[in-house]
Structures are given as structure tokens and as C-alpha cells.
Write an enzyme that holds these catalytic residues in place. Structure first.
Site, PDB file in Angstrom:
ATOM      1  N   SER A 124      13.865  43.788  94.413  1.00  0.00           N
ATOM      2  CA  SER A 124      14.848  44.924  94.624  1.00  0.00           C
ATOM      3  C   SER A 124      16.250  44.670  94.900  1.00  0.00           C
ATOM      4  O   SER A 124      17.026  45.357  94.872  1.00  0.00           O
ATOM      5  CB  SER A 124      14.281  46.067  95.140  1.00  0.00           C
ATOM      6  OG  SER A 124      13.939  45.668  96.498  1.00  0.00           O
ATOM      7  N   HIS A 145      10.691  45.979  88.993  1.00  0.00           N
ATOM      8  CA  HIS A 145      10.979  46.582  90.229  1.00  0.00           C
ATOM      9  C   HIS A 145       9.917  48.098  90.129  1.00  0.00           C
ATOM     10  O   HIS A 145      10.602  48.950  89.302  1.00  0.00           O
ATOM     11  CB  HIS A 145      12.552  46.946  90.396  1.00  0.00           C
ATOM     12  CG  HIS A 145      12.701  47.501  91.586  1.00  0.00           C
ATOM     13  ND1 HIS A 145      13.998  48.262  91.911  1.00  0.00           N
ATOM     14  CD2 HIS A 145      12.178  47.757  92.805  1.00  0.00           C
ATOM     15  CE1 HIS A 145      13.507  48.744  93.002  1.00  0.00           C
ATOM     16  NE2 HIS A 145      12.868  48.458  93.673  1.00  0.00           N
ATOM     17  N   GLU A 157      11.792  49.057  86.684  1.00  0.00           N
ATOM     18  CA  GLU A 157      13.032  48.501  86.041  1.00  0.00           C
ATOM     19  C   GLU A 157      12.681  47.029  85.603  1.00  0.00           C
ATOM     20  O   GLU A 157      11.953  46.545  86.421  1.00  0.00           O
ATOM     21  CB  GLU A 157      14.133  48.390  87.257  1.00  0.00           C
ATOM     22  CG  GLU A 157      14.771  49.690  87.627  1.00  0.00           C
ATOM     23  CD  GLU A 157      15.753  49.360  88.655  1.00  0.00           C
ATOM     24  OE1 GLU A 157      16.967  49.698  88.466  1.00  0.00           O
ATOM     25  OE2 GLU A 157      15.684  49.060  89.731  1.00  0.00           O
ATOM     26  N   ASN A 196      18.511  50.626  92.897  1.00  0.00           N
ATOM     27  CA  ASN A 196      18.938  50.643  94.451  1.00  0.00           C
ATOM     28  C   ASN A 196      20.515  50.386  94.486  1.00  0.00           C
ATOM     29  O   ASN A 196      20.959  50.636  95.498  1.00  0.00           O
ATOM     30  CB  ASN A 196      18.340  49.076  95.086  1.00  0.00           C
ATOM     31  CG  ASN A 196      16.809  49.461  95.425  1.00  0.00           C
ATOM     32  OD1 ASN A 196      16.382  50.780  95.447  1.00  0.00           O
ATOM     33  ND2 ASN A 196      16.012  48.418  95.453  1.00  0.00           N
TER      34      ASN A 196
END
Ligand code: 3HC
Length: 293
Positions: A124, A145, A157, A196
């Protein structure tokens, strides 16, 4: 070459929060899943984590007992990486540390020389490009992710670096959407991808707010759940992610971007040193009973 929806034999390296979650969703989708961890102890912990999660789904009325048992029977656990030899796709979910991930990916290269096998790294915060460049076949390395709790969160992701084959990204996206039933978004290989990059500065702001005495952890969380309609407040979410994981992710993003918004506050380090790693360890910003761990 198999297409994404044809992938049925999946490997998961690492059996922590994310690894066990990814193993669960793959097995629930009918895949044969092999989880490989480093020690007998983590193998037992990983199996127990999966069983707890499935039992919670049974208790919620989301899964029948027969189906729970069928899902469990599709997951095997081991401690030797060569147990991945017949896998079509391997998720790497080990700790968010570049050296550890690179070492593992290189070992996998030796076990899975066929460049058709997809290596999906569940990072991440680390650049997929750098991890891929350390392997024999960068074209087959892709970032996936997942979000915590994996069985409940619909998003993945998908990130390809400049060396990732377009076909690898397509196969991976087809697998996560058509086999796992998740939604996918694509991100360029930039620090924090999409989620993130936005989430971590928000969580760290809440940590700094609590640390400075601006407001209590309870009130910060209440503010964001009741005031903004978020399903959980930022400090409870930090606990769910894991204080150690949040610190590692923030560090990675800070090193990569140099943006102080990602710089992890010292309190995170003190909490990790004190064993307060969040929900999984029973205590973080909040306390948790064993059934939540
Ligand atoms: N496994 C499977 N399903 C679960 C689950 C679990 N562990 N936890 C909750 N669910 C499901 C429930 O079955 C229920 O499904 P339904 O709507 O179909 O009935 C639904 O989720 C809601 O569950 P509950 O009513 O029991 O509980 P909540 O309403 O409190 O929801 C939550 C729990 C889904 C965890 C919710 O609080 C939430 O969405 N929190 C935010 C989580 C989040 O933001 N995660 C992302 C973290 S960031 C990350 O992972 C990236 C990393 O790199 C930092």
C-alpha cells in the site's frame, strides 16, 4: 496463458490480517488456496484467523455451516514456499518492508520460473516498479491493494508499473472483479496509489489531534462518524488497519514523497513499542475484546 477468470489455483504468501482476508475471499469464490507463512506458529494463527472470520459470517447469517466447511477445505496452510509450485497467481502480503518483499519475490522467481504466473504484491506504499525491477520477470508483477476487512470491503486498487505487461494488469483486474466480485480502480504507480494518498494524511491528522490534547479519541471518532457519516472514526480505523501497519505505510509514503503530511507522529512508534498495535492486539487508541481480534 490463462486469462484472469481461468485462474483457480492461488497462493498467498503471508497469513496476517491481509493475507488471511485475501485467502478467505479467494476460497469463498471457489479457488484452491495455499497460504504459506514462515513458522508453525504463524501458520496456526493464520488458520485460526480465517476460522474466526468465517465463524463470524456464520453468526451474522451470511454463510451456512456447510459452506463454511467447504471454504475451509479449499485452503491449505504450509511453511515452504515451494508449495506454490503449481500456482497460477501468488499474492504477496508480507510486512510492508521493501527488503522483505524483494527477498520473497526473488525466492518466488526461483520456484515459479514460468513468466505466465502472476505475482501480485499487496503493497500500500511501496512502488510496484521497484519491487518488479528486483525480479526476473518484471512484466508479471502487479500491485493489488485490498482493504481491511478484506471480505467486507469491495475495492481493490490495481497498479502496474512501467514494466508490467498490460496483459498482467488485465488478467489481474479480471480476476479480482469476475472471480472475487470486487470493484477495481486503476492507479498510476504513485506513493499511496489513490486511497492511501488521501487516507493516510487524514488518519495522521487525527493522531496528532489526539496527541496534542485537542480532543479525546472518543470525541474525534464521534465527530467524524456522527458529523460526517463515516462508518468509523479515524482513530478506530487506525486501530483496524493496525498501528504498526499505519506507521510503516506512513513511513514509506514520507520517504517516497518527502511530504510532511505523511510523516508518522512519534506516538505511533511508542504505541508499537508498548504492544498497542490496535484491534488485533486488543489495544490501540481504543480497547477491544478478544472476539474483535
Ligand atoms: N467480514 C465479512 N463481512 C463483514 C465483516 C468482516 N470482518 N465486517 C463487517 N462485515 C459486513 C457485514 O456482514 C455487513 O454486511 P451487510 O451490509 O451485507 O449486512 C456489513 O459488513 C456491515 O457490518 P456490520 O453491520 O456488522 O458492522 P458495521 O456496520 O460496523 O461495519 C465495517 C463494519 C464494514 C468494518 C465498517 O465499519 C466500515 O466500513 N469501516 C471502514 C473500514 C475501512 O475504511 N477500511 C479501509 C481501511 S484502509 C486499508 O485497509 C488500507 C491500508 O493499506 C491502510
Amino acid at each position: 496463458m490463462s486469462t484472469g477468470p481461468d485462474i483457480r489455483r492461488v497462493g498467498v504468501a503471508g497469513g496476517g490480517l491481509m493475507g488471511a482476508g485475501i485467502a478467505e475471499v479467494c476460497a469463498r469464490a471457489g479457488c484452491d488456496v495455499r497460504v504459506v507463512v514462515t513458522t508453525d506458529r504463524s501458520r496456526d494463527a493464520s488458520r485460526a484467523r480465517l476460522e474466526r472470520s468465517l465463524d463470524a459470517s456464520v453468526a451474522r447469517g451470511k454463510l451456512g455451516v456447510d459452506e463454511r466447511n467447504a471454504v475451509l477445505s479449499r485452503v491449505s496452510f504450509g511453511t515452504e514456499l515451494n508449495e506454490f509450485a503449481d500456482r497460477q497467481l501468488v499474492f504477496e502480503t508480507v510486512t510492508e518492508d521493501e527488503g522483505t518483499k524483494v527477498k520473497l519475490l526473488r525466492q518466488l522467481d526461483g520456484i515459479l520460473p514460468d513468466s505466465d504466473v502472476v505475482f501480485a504484491t499487496n503493497t500500500s506504499s511501496l512502488p510496484v516498479t521497484r519491487l518488479a525491477a528486483a525480479t526476473a520477470h518484471p512484466g508479471r508483477v502487479v500491485g493489488t491493494h485490498f482493504f481491511n476487512p478484506v471480505p467486507a470491503m469491495p475495492l481493490v486498487e490495481v497498479t502496474g508499473g512501467p514494466e508490467t505487461d498490460a496483459r498482467t494488469v488485465e488478467r489481474t483486474e479480471a480476476f479480482v472483479t469476475r472471480v472475487l466480485g470486487k470493484e477495481a480502480i486503476r492507479s498510476a504507480d504513485r506513493a499511496g496509489f489513490v486511497v492511501n494518498a488521501l487516507l493516510v494524511p487524514y488518519l495522521l491528522s487525527a493522531v496528532r489531534m489526539a496527541e496534542s490534547g485537542h480532543a479525546s479519541a472518543e470525541d474525534i471518532d464521534k465527530g467524524m462518524t456522527l458529523g460526517c457519516g463515516h462508518p468509523m472514526g479515524p482513530l478506530r480505523l487506525a486501530d483496524l488497519v493496525g498501528i504498526d501497519t499505519l506507521r510503516a505505510v506512513a513511513r514509506g509514503l514520507y520517504e517516497e514523497s518527502g511530504d510532511p503530511a505523511y510523516s508518522p507522529p512519534e506516538i505511533l512508534t511508542r504505541m508499537v513499542e508498548a504492544g498497542r498495535c490496535g484491534q488485533k492486539s486488543g489495544r490501540g487508541f481504543h480497547s477491544y475484546s478478544q472476539q474483535h481480534q
